[in-house]
Design a protein around this motif. Sequence first.
Motif, PDB file in Angstrom:
ATOM      1  N   LEU A  18       8.839  -6.175  48.508  1.00 22.52           N
ATOM      2  CA  LEU A  18       9.704  -5.754  47.404  1.00 22.52           C
ATOM      3  C   LEU A  18      10.134  -4.174  47.534  1.00 22.52           C
ATOM      4  CD1 LEU A  18       8.423  -7.923  44.638  1.00 22.52           C
ATOM      5  CD2 LEU A  18      10.682  -8.285  45.595  1.00 22.52           C
ATOM      6  N   PHE A  19       9.107  -3.599  47.769  1.00 25.04           N
ATOM      7  CA  PHE A  19       8.931  -1.996  47.746  1.00 25.04           C
ATOM      8  C   PHE A  19       8.673  -1.446  49.132  1.00 25.04           C
ATOM      9  CE2 PHE A  19       7.863  -3.530  43.736  1.00 25.04           C
ATOM     10  CZ  PHE A  19       8.731  -3.058  42.899  1.00 25.04           C
ATOM     11  N   PRO A  20       9.587  -1.687  50.128  1.00 23.79           N
ATOM     12  CA  PRO A  20       9.139  -1.278  51.552  1.00 23.79           C
ATOM     13  C   PRO A  20       9.198  -0.072  51.811  1.00 23.79           C
ATOM     14  CG  PRO A  20      11.488  -2.129  51.370  1.00 23.79           C
ATOM     15  CD  PRO A  20      10.679  -2.342  50.025  1.00 23.79           C
ATOM     16  N   ASP A  21       9.696   0.974  50.937  1.00 22.65           N
ATOM     17  CA  ASP A  21       9.562   2.303  51.098  1.00 22.65           C
ATOM     18  C   ASP A  21       8.399   3.022  50.349  1.00 22.65           C
ATOM     19  OD1 ASP A  21      11.846   2.754  52.221  1.00 22.65           O
ATOM     20  OD2 ASP A  21      13.076   2.659  50.312  1.00 22.65           O
ATOM     21  N   SER A  22       7.536   2.215  49.765  1.00 27.58           N
ATOM     22  CA  SER A  22       6.183   2.855  49.097  1.00 27.58           C
ATOM     23  C   SER A  22       5.127   2.298  50.057  1.00 27.58           C
ATOM     24  CB  SER A  22       6.172   2.006  47.690  1.00 27.58           C
ATOM     25  OG  SER A  22       7.317   2.447  46.751  1.00 27.58           O
ATOM     26  N   SER A  23       3.961   3.128  49.747  1.00 27.47           N
ATOM     27  CA  SER A  23       2.728   2.858  50.636  1.00 27.47           C
ATOM     28  C   SER A  23       1.910   2.110  49.951  1.00 27.47           C
ATOM     29  CB  SER A  23       2.182   4.431  51.048  1.00 27.47           C
ATOM     30  OG  SER A  23       1.707   4.812  49.894  1.00 27.47           O
ATOM     31  N   SER A  25      -1.322   3.125  49.453  1.00 28.85           N
ATOM     32  CA  SER A  25      -1.954   3.817  48.406  1.00 28.85           C
ATOM     33  C   SER A  25      -0.894   3.985  47.034  1.00 28.85           C
ATOM     34  CB  SER A  25      -1.985   5.413  48.896  1.00 28.85           C
ATOM     35  OG  SER A  25      -0.814   5.954  49.103  1.00 28.85           O
ATOM     36  N   THR A  26       0.180   3.881  47.097  1.00 32.01           N
ATOM     37  CA  THR A  26       1.075   3.745  45.960  1.00 32.01           C
ATOM     38  C   THR A  26       0.686   2.545  45.236  1.00 32.01           C
ATOM     39  OG1 THR A  26       2.816   5.020  46.635  1.00 32.01           O
ATOM     40  CG2 THR A  26       3.293   3.586  44.939  1.00 32.01           C
ATOM     41  N   PHE A  27       0.729   1.231  45.992  1.00 32.25           N
ATOM     42  CA  PHE A  27       0.415   0.024  45.512  1.00 32.25           C
ATOM     43  C   PHE A  27      -0.972   0.076  44.782  1.00 32.25           C
ATOM     44  CE2 PHE A  27       3.146  -1.671  49.003  1.00 32.25           C
ATOM     45  CZ  PHE A  27       4.179  -1.348  48.049  1.00 32.25           C
ATOM     46  N   ARG A  28      -1.972   0.685  45.309  1.00 29.75           N
ATOM     47  CA  ARG A  28      -3.347   0.699  44.698  1.00 29.75           C
ATOM     48  C   ARG A  28      -3.280   1.487  43.437  1.00 29.75           C
ATOM     49  NH1 ARG A  28      -5.107   2.342  50.037  1.00 29.75           N
ATOM     50  NH2 ARG A  28      -5.904   0.453  51.181  1.00 29.75           N
ATOM     51  N   LYS A  29      -2.480   2.505  43.268  1.00 28.97           N
ATOM     52  CA  LYS A  29      -2.373   3.411  41.897  1.00 28.97           C
ATOM     53  C   LYS A  29      -1.605   2.584  41.124  1.00 28.97           C
ATOM     54  CE  LYS A  29      -2.286   8.071  43.785  1.00 28.97           C
ATOM     55  NZ  LYS A  29      -1.198   9.050  43.797  1.00 28.97           N
ATOM     56  N   TRP A  30      -0.441   1.511  41.173  1.00 31.80           N
ATOM     57  CA  TRP A  30      -0.107   0.679  40.375  1.00 31.80           C
ATOM     58  C   TRP A  30      -1.034  -0.296  39.833  1.00 31.80           C
ATOM     59  CZ3 TRP A  30       5.372  -1.007  43.054  1.00 31.80           C
ATOM     60  CH2 TRP A  30       5.878   0.108  43.135  1.00 31.80           C
ATOM     61  N   VAL A  31      -1.894  -0.626  40.828  1.00 29.89           N
ATOM     62  CA  VAL A  31      -3.081  -1.788  40.272  1.00 29.89           C
ATOM     63  C   VAL A  31      -3.927  -1.045  39.248  1.00 29.89           C
ATOM     64  CG1 VAL A  31      -4.789  -3.360  40.933  1.00 29.89           C
ATOM     65  CG2 VAL A  31      -2.555  -3.411  42.027  1.00 29.89           C
ATOM     66  N   LYS A  32      -4.443   0.247  39.679  1.00 32.61           N
ATOM     67  CA  LYS A  32      -5.453   0.776  39.255  1.00 32.61           C
ATOM     68  C   LYS A  32      -4.947   1.189  37.562  1.00 32.61           C
ATOM     69  CE  LYS A  32      -8.149   5.020  39.256  1.00 32.61           C
ATOM     70  NZ  LYS A  32      -8.316   6.513  40.202  1.00 32.61           N
ATOM     71  N   GLU A  74       7.004   6.721  40.133  1.00 28.83           N
ATOM     72  CA  GLU A  74       6.572   7.487  41.234  1.00 28.83           C
ATOM     73  C   GLU A  74       6.709   6.794  42.246  1.00 28.83           C
ATOM     74  OE1 GLU A  74       2.079   9.493  42.694  1.00 28.83           O
ATOM     75  OE2 GLU A  74       2.253   8.069  40.916  1.00 28.83           O
ATOM     76  N   THR A  75       7.302   7.709  43.328  1.00 28.71           N
ATOM     77  CA  THR A  75       7.652   7.161  44.824  1.00 28.71           C
ATOM     78  C   THR A  75       6.862   8.115  45.882  1.00 28.71           C
ATOM     79  OG1 THR A  75       9.631   8.190  45.202  1.00 28.71           O
ATOM     80  CG2 THR A  75       9.771   6.108  43.890  1.00 28.71           C
ATOM     81  N   GLU A  76       6.985   7.881  46.954  1.00 26.42           N
ATOM     82  CA  GLU A  76       6.445   8.624  47.847  1.00 26.42           C
ATOM     83  C   GLU A  76       7.038   9.973  47.974  1.00 26.42           C
ATOM     84  OE1 GLU A  76       3.607   7.758  50.321  1.00 26.42           O
ATOM     85  OE2 GLU A  76       3.586   6.747  48.564  1.00 26.42           O
ATOM     86  N   ASP A  77       8.311  10.392  47.173  1.00 20.20           N
ATOM     87  CA  ASP A  77       9.121  11.533  47.433  1.00 20.20           C
ATOM     88  C   ASP A  77       9.020  12.124  46.250  1.00 20.20           C
ATOM     89  OD1 ASP A  77       9.838  11.507  50.172  1.00 20.20           O
ATOM     90  OD2 ASP A  77      10.913   9.557  49.644  1.00 20.20           O
ATOM     91  N   PHE A  78       9.153  11.391  45.041  1.00 21.45           N
ATOM     92  CA  PHE A  78       9.209  12.339  43.871  1.00 21.45           C
ATOM     93  C   PHE A  78       8.347  11.393  42.787  1.00 21.45           C
ATOM     94  CE2 PHE A  78      12.677   9.206  44.091  1.00 21.45           C
ATOM     95  CZ  PHE A  78      12.687   8.466  42.963  1.00 21.45           C
ATOM     96  N   ILE A  79       8.394  12.193  41.491  1.00 21.74           N
ATOM     97  CA  ILE A  79       7.882  11.515  40.267  1.00 21.74           C
ATOM     98  C   ILE A  79       8.587  12.043  38.997  1.00 21.74           C
ATOM     99  CG2 ILE A  79       6.326  13.346  40.218  1.00 21.74           C
ATOM    100  CD1 ILE A  79       4.411  11.122  39.012  1.00 21.74           C
ATOM    101  N   VAL A  80       9.119  10.862  38.537  1.00 23.12           N
ATOM    102  CA  VAL A  80       9.905  11.179  37.130  1.00 23.12           C
ATOM    103  C   VAL A  80       8.849  10.864  35.851  1.00 23.12           C
ATOM    104  CG1 VAL A  80      11.740  10.408  35.700  1.00 23.12           C
ATOM    105  CG2 VAL A  80      12.013  10.355  38.165  1.00 23.12           C
ATOM    106  N   LEU A  81       9.052  12.084  34.934  1.00 23.13           N
ATOM    107  CA  LEU A  81       7.987  11.997  34.016  1.00 23.13           C
ATOM    108  C   LEU A  81       8.547  11.976  32.636  1.00 23.13           C
ATOM    109  CD1 LEU A  81       5.285  14.640  35.209  1.00 23.13           C
ATOM    110  CD2 LEU A  81       5.202  12.075  35.450  1.00 23.13           C
ATOM    111  N   ASP A  82       8.127  11.367  31.441  1.00 24.52           N
ATOM    112  CA  ASP A  82       8.618  11.634  30.012  1.00 24.52           C
ATOM    113  C   ASP A  82       7.469  12.594  29.251  1.00 24.52           C
ATOM    114  OD1 ASP A  82       9.525  11.581  27.691  1.00 24.52           O
ATOM    115  OD2 ASP A  82      10.023   9.344  27.947  1.00 24.52           O
ATOM    116  N   LYS A  83       8.059  13.838  29.116  1.00 22.37           N
ATOM    117  CA  LYS A  83       7.117  14.830  28.625  1.00 22.37           C
ATOM    118  C   LYS A  83       7.212  14.932  27.080  1.00 22.37           C
ATOM    119  CE  LYS A  83       8.751  19.134  28.237  1.00 22.37           C
ATOM    120  NZ  LYS A  83       7.816  19.862  26.835  1.00 22.37           N
ATOM    121  N   PRO A  84       6.388  15.104  26.418  1.00 16.80           N
ATOM    122  CA  PRO A  84       6.101  15.239  24.991  1.00 16.80           C
ATOM    123  C   PRO A  84       6.559  16.543  24.487  1.00 16.80           C
ATOM    124  CG  PRO A  84       4.035  15.373  25.732  1.00 16.80           C
ATOM    125  CD  PRO A  84       4.714  15.074  27.048  1.00 16.80           C
TER     126      PRO A  84
END
Length: 280
Positions: A18-23, A25-32, A74-84
């Motif tokens: 489903l997410f061939p561009d992700s690593s 390590s990214t999948f581990r973070k999603w699970v964590k 979050e991807t390998e290249d960028f991260i989008v955040l929602d800042k308070p």
Amino acid sequence: MKKTLEQDFILKDLLISLFPDSSISTFRKWVKNKRVLIEGKEVTRLDSSLKKGQLFEIVKTSKPLSGNIKIVLETEDFIVLDKPSGILSVDKDHGVEISVHKVLKNYLSPKKVFVVHRLDKGTSGLILFAKTESFYEEAKKQLEERKMKRKYFAILEGELAEDQGEWESWLYEDKNLVMRVSKDEGEGMRALTHFKVINKKNNLSLLAFELETGRKNQIRVQSQFFAYPILGDKKYGSTKKWAKRMFLHAYELHFFCSKKQKTLSFKSPAPELFTNLIPF
């Protein structure tokens, strides 16, 4: 995203498909970070066996970072955040105050984090950081060429007569680092902002803004100049002492991702303080 599985899978294999561009390590973070659900329950291992007919889900937001900063994507290249509201985007002269950049550097250490654009301390909403130098250059070019779209909600003091329009002015920074509108056209930096009035109530106006240019404090200084300061923005003319924050929120962000070959779009709902004052 949600998906009913059409065959049996090992979770890791499903994520790769489903997410061939992700690593991995990214999948581990999603699970964590408890982002992966099966039948509404958290999955704790990448080698988990999934069955045909089960409901698979990736939740959009992970556990908030420190400072209640939320990860939107979050991807390998960028991260989008929602800042308070109330948190700096970037440190001021290496101070001790918390900033989004500082939190990200701790979160992604030892990897580098590149600042693509900023939000003022009092502004809440969507902000983009690059994790690779190549994406940083790509994103900065989009900003310079005005191809990255950023939209804001703001509550202004007073009721605008127009339903929509644009504000064009020339901005400069004075010796006290306060942005001003130049009296002479062509002196300073051109600033163009499009606006649409969503609602008006109790001598307040709820507006949606879209930046054509991205100057420092652009919406704030223009709102003051045109006699409708942003509620709670004491630096730029707000007179309402009861306002608990500056009522400016970055609610929409669009940019092109060359790796995915498509425009990515993100939205952040207006904070409850906004909707309590004026219905959307």
